[in-house]
Design a protein around this motif. Sequence first.
Motif, PDB file in Angstrom:
ATOM      1  N   GLY A   1       0.797  -1.190   0.000  1.00  8.60           N
ATOM      2  CA  GLY A   1       0.000   0.000   0.000  1.00  8.60           C
ATOM      3  C   GLY A   1       0.839   1.253   0.000  1.00  8.60           C
ATOM      4  O   GLY A   1       2.054   1.235  -0.187  1.00  8.60           O
ATOM      5  N   ILE A   2       0.189   2.333   0.243  1.00  4.14           N
ATOM      6  CA  ILE A   2       0.813   3.657   0.226  1.00  4.14           C
ATOM      7  C   ILE A   2       1.928   3.747   1.268  1.00  4.14           C
ATOM      8  O   ILE A   2       3.012   4.243   0.985  1.00  4.14           O
ATOM      9  CB  ILE A   2      -0.238   4.754   0.481  1.00  4.14           C
ATOM     10  CG1 ILE A   2      -1.247   4.792  -0.658  1.00  4.14           C
ATOM     11  CG2 ILE A   2       0.419   6.108   0.672  1.00  4.14           C
ATOM     12  CD1 ILE A   2      -2.444   5.673  -0.375  1.00  4.14           C
ATOM     13  N   TYR A   3       1.674   3.263   2.498  1.00  2.00           N
ATOM     14  CA  TYR A   3       2.659   3.378   3.566  1.00  2.00           C
ATOM     15  C   TYR A   3       3.890   2.517   3.268  1.00  2.00           C
ATOM     16  O   TYR A   3       5.013   2.928   3.517  1.00  2.00           O
ATOM     17  CB  TYR A   3       2.046   2.999   4.912  1.00  2.00           C
ATOM     18  CG  TYR A   3       0.933   3.930   5.301  1.00  2.00           C
ATOM     19  CD1 TYR A   3       1.192   5.272   5.553  1.00  2.00           C
ATOM     20  CD2 TYR A   3      -0.379   3.491   5.372  1.00  2.00           C
ATOM     21  CE1 TYR A   3       0.175   6.155   5.885  1.00  2.00           C
ATOM     22  CE2 TYR A   3      -1.398   4.367   5.700  1.00  2.00           C
ATOM     23  CZ  TYR A   3      -1.119   5.690   5.963  1.00  2.00           C
ATOM     24  OH  TYR A   3      -2.118   6.543   6.281  1.00  2.00           O
ATOM     25  N   HIS A   4       3.662   1.330   2.748  1.00  2.00           N
ATOM     26  CA  HIS A   4       4.768   0.441   2.391  1.00  2.00           C
ATOM     27  C   HIS A   4       5.661   1.124   1.357  1.00  2.00           C
ATOM     28  O   HIS A   4       6.885   1.154   1.494  1.00  2.00           O
ATOM     29  CB  HIS A   4       4.220  -0.882   1.852  1.00  2.00           C
ATOM     30  CG  HIS A   4       5.279  -1.906   1.615  1.00  2.00           C
ATOM     31  ND1 HIS A   4       5.978  -1.981   0.437  1.00  2.00           N
ATOM     32  CD2 HIS A   4       5.751  -2.889   2.412  1.00  2.00           C
ATOM     33  CE1 HIS A   4       6.837  -2.970   0.508  1.00  2.00           C
ATOM     34  NE2 HIS A   4       6.729  -3.540   1.701  1.00  2.00           N
ATOM     35  N   ASP A   5       5.063   1.687   0.312  1.00  2.00           N
ATOM     36  CA  ASP A   5       5.815   2.381  -0.735  1.00  2.00           C
ATOM     37  C   ASP A   5       6.586   3.569  -0.166  1.00  2.00           C
ATOM     38  O   ASP A   5       7.744   3.793  -0.514  1.00  2.00           O
ATOM     39  CB  ASP A   5       4.876   2.858  -1.853  1.00  2.00           C
ATOM     40  CG  ASP A   5       4.228   1.698  -2.607  1.00  2.00           C
ATOM     41  OD1 ASP A   5       4.715   0.552  -2.484  1.00  2.00           O
ATOM     42  OD2 ASP A   5       3.222   1.945  -3.292  1.00  2.00           O
ATOM     43  N   PHE A   6       5.935   4.335   0.715  1.00  2.00           N
ATOM     44  CA  PHE A   6       6.580   5.492   1.333  1.00  2.00           C
ATOM     45  C   PHE A   6       7.820   5.057   2.102  1.00  2.00           C
ATOM     46  O   PHE A   6       8.894   5.654   1.968  1.00  2.00           O
ATOM     47  CB  PHE A   6       5.600   6.210   2.268  1.00  2.00           C
ATOM     48  CG  PHE A   6       6.236   7.324   3.061  1.00  2.00           C
ATOM     49  CD1 PHE A   6       6.389   8.592   2.499  1.00  2.00           C
ATOM     50  CD2 PHE A   6       6.693   7.112   4.349  1.00  2.00           C
ATOM     51  CE1 PHE A   6       6.978   9.620   3.212  1.00  2.00           C
ATOM     52  CE2 PHE A   6       7.289   8.131   5.075  1.00  2.00           C
ATOM     53  CZ  PHE A   6       7.429   9.391   4.503  1.00  2.00           C
ATOM     54  N   LEU A   7       7.688   4.002   2.910  1.00  2.00           N
ATOM     55  CA  LEU A   7       8.829   3.531   3.695  1.00  2.00           C
ATOM     56  C   LEU A   7       9.962   3.043   2.802  1.00  2.00           C
ATOM     57  O   LEU A   7      11.128   3.340   3.054  1.00  2.00           O
ATOM     58  CB  LEU A   7       8.379   2.415   4.645  1.00  2.00           C
ATOM     59  CG  LEU A   7       7.465   2.865   5.788  1.00  2.00           C
ATOM     60  CD1 LEU A   7       6.916   1.655   6.534  1.00  2.00           C
ATOM     61  CD2 LEU A   7       8.194   3.796   6.737  1.00  2.00           C
ATOM     62  N   GLU A   8       9.627   2.303   1.749  1.00  2.00           N
ATOM     63  CA  GLU A   8      10.658   1.835   0.828  1.00  2.00           C
ATOM     64  C   GLU A   8      11.377   2.999   0.158  1.00  2.00           C
ATOM     65  O   GLU A   8      12.595   2.980  -0.001  1.00  2.00           O
ATOM     66  CB  GLU A   8      10.051   0.920  -0.236  1.00  2.00           C
ATOM     67  CG  GLU A   8       9.842  -0.493   0.247  1.00  2.00           C
ATOM     68  CD  GLU A   8       9.421  -1.416  -0.878  1.00  2.00           C
ATOM     69  OE1 GLU A   8       8.829  -0.955  -1.883  1.00  2.00           O
ATOM     70  OE2 GLU A   8       9.688  -2.620  -0.739  1.00  2.00           O
ATOM     71  N   GLN A   9      10.639   4.037  -0.240  1.00  2.00           N
ATOM     72  CA  GLN A   9      11.235   5.203  -0.901  1.00  2.00           C
ATOM     73  C   GLN A   9      12.189   5.946   0.021  1.00  2.00           C
ATOM     74  O   GLN A   9      13.068   6.658  -0.433  1.00  2.00           O
ATOM     75  CB  GLN A   9      10.140   6.149  -1.395  1.00  2.00           C
ATOM     76  CG  GLN A   9       9.356   5.604  -2.561  1.00  2.00           C
ATOM     77  CD  GLN A   9       8.146   6.477  -2.884  1.00  2.00           C
ATOM     78  OE1 GLN A   9       7.909   7.500  -2.250  1.00  2.00           O
ATOM     79  NE2 GLN A   9       7.376   6.051  -3.879  1.00  2.00           N
ATOM     80  N   GLY A  11      14.169   4.462   2.270  1.00  2.00           N
ATOM     81  CA  GLY A  11      15.269   3.605   2.699  1.00  2.00           C
ATOM     82  C   GLY A  11      14.945   2.549   3.731  1.00  2.00           C
ATOM     83  O   GLY A  11      15.837   1.867   4.218  1.00  2.00           O
ATOM     84  N   TYR A  12      13.669   2.397   4.095  1.00  2.00           N
ATOM     85  CA  TYR A  12      13.298   1.372   5.065  1.00  2.00           C
ATOM     86  C   TYR A  12      12.927   0.093   4.333  1.00  2.00           C
ATOM     87  O   TYR A  12      12.533   0.107   3.178  1.00  2.00           O
ATOM     88  CB  TYR A  12      12.103   1.842   5.909  1.00  2.00           C
ATOM     89  CG  TYR A  12      12.424   3.022   6.784  1.00  2.00           C
ATOM     90  CD1 TYR A  12      12.981   2.842   8.042  1.00  2.00           C
ATOM     91  CD2 TYR A  12      12.165   4.318   6.355  1.00  2.00           C
ATOM     92  CE1 TYR A  12      13.271   3.926   8.852  1.00  2.00           C
ATOM     93  CE2 TYR A  12      12.450   5.407   7.157  1.00  2.00           C
ATOM     94  CZ  TYR A  12      13.007   5.201   8.402  1.00  2.00           C
ATOM     95  OH  TYR A  12      13.294   6.278   9.191  1.00  2.00           O
ATOM     96  N   GLU A  13      13.032  -1.017   5.042  1.00  2.00           N
ATOM     97  CA  GLU A  13      12.617  -2.299   4.498  1.00  2.00           C
ATOM     98  C   GLU A  13      11.496  -2.846   5.371  1.00  2.00           C
ATOM     99  O   GLU A  13      11.741  -3.643   6.288  1.00  2.00           O
ATOM    100  CB  GLU A  13      13.785  -3.274   4.454  1.00  2.00           C
ATOM    101  CG  GLU A  13      14.882  -2.835   3.504  1.00  2.00           C
ATOM    102  CD  GLU A  13      16.040  -3.822   3.491  1.00  2.00           C
ATOM    103  OE1 GLU A  13      15.808  -5.039   3.653  1.00  2.00           O
ATOM    104  OE2 GLU A  13      17.166  -3.361   3.331  1.00  2.00           O
ATOM    105  N   PRO A  14      10.260  -2.401   5.125  1.00  2.00           N
ATOM    106  CA  PRO A  14       9.152  -2.850   5.983  1.00  2.00           C
ATOM    107  C   PRO A  14       8.902  -4.346   5.833  1.00  2.00           C
ATOM    108  O   PRO A  14       9.016  -4.901   4.749  1.00  2.00           O
ATOM    109  CB  PRO A  14       7.956  -2.036   5.485  1.00  2.00           C
ATOM    110  CG  PRO A  14       8.340  -1.544   4.144  1.00  2.00           C
ATOM    111  CD  PRO A  14       9.827  -1.512   4.074  1.00  2.00           C
ATOM    112  N   ILE A  15       8.590  -4.971   6.950  1.00  2.00           N
ATOM    113  CA  ILE A  15       8.283  -6.402   6.947  1.00  2.00           C
ATOM    114  C   ILE A  15       6.798  -6.561   7.235  1.00  2.00           C
ATOM    115  O   ILE A  15       6.307  -6.097   8.263  1.00  2.00           O
ATOM    116  CB  ILE A  15       9.101  -7.150   8.019  1.00  2.00           C
ATOM    117  CG1 ILE A  15      10.588  -7.011   7.717  1.00  2.00           C
ATOM    118  CG2 ILE A  15       8.669  -8.610   8.102  1.00  2.00           C
ATOM    119  CD1 ILE A  15      11.479  -7.548   8.820  1.00  2.00           C
TER     120      ILE A  15
END
Length: 182
Positions: A1-9, A11-15
């Motif tokens: 979703g939006i939050y996952h994409d934001f975190l990846e952009q 530099g985070y690697e959400p699990i």
Amino acid sequence: GIYHDFLEQHGYEPIIEERIHPWPLHDPESGEQLDWNVRAIVSHGKFAGMYVRIAEMDNTVNKSTGARCIRLEDLKAYLPNDGTAKLIIASLHNAAVQYAEDRPDFIAGIDLTVDNNGQVILYESNIGHLGGLQTMATLAGRRHKAKLEPIKLIMTQLTKEANAARLRKVPGKDEVLPLSRL
């Protein structure tokens, strides 16, 4: 979703381990199935209260993303019968109380739900940023004011400590004044 994409952009690697499918709730007017969870507030070993957040199915269930908030007692209207409602409410309450008792040294907002197998699931513990106090107070009204007393005491003490840390000596004087008075 939006939050996952934001975190990846950034530099985070959400699990994301798995999608939790909550116990079915239905809008009492439309019959539409809803997604939901509860926010429980715990403070230094004490349970202060909780409320329910409801959103359209498969959307993010969070007040900041538009979820509706209702009192825990009002969850009954969204469930098929009083027996199921009482069991779910008691299970959520007991889980929050146990969480609080096991963690006597901090304030937290915990997010819980009951999955479609009837198990209480803790999926987030918010210690650094605690939202939900204002919502809980608004939904509870004055009837449950005493439940907020532990949080009031803690927040009062934290405020006093923060204000004491902001005190400083005025150059050339022996008097110590709060920065707000300078």
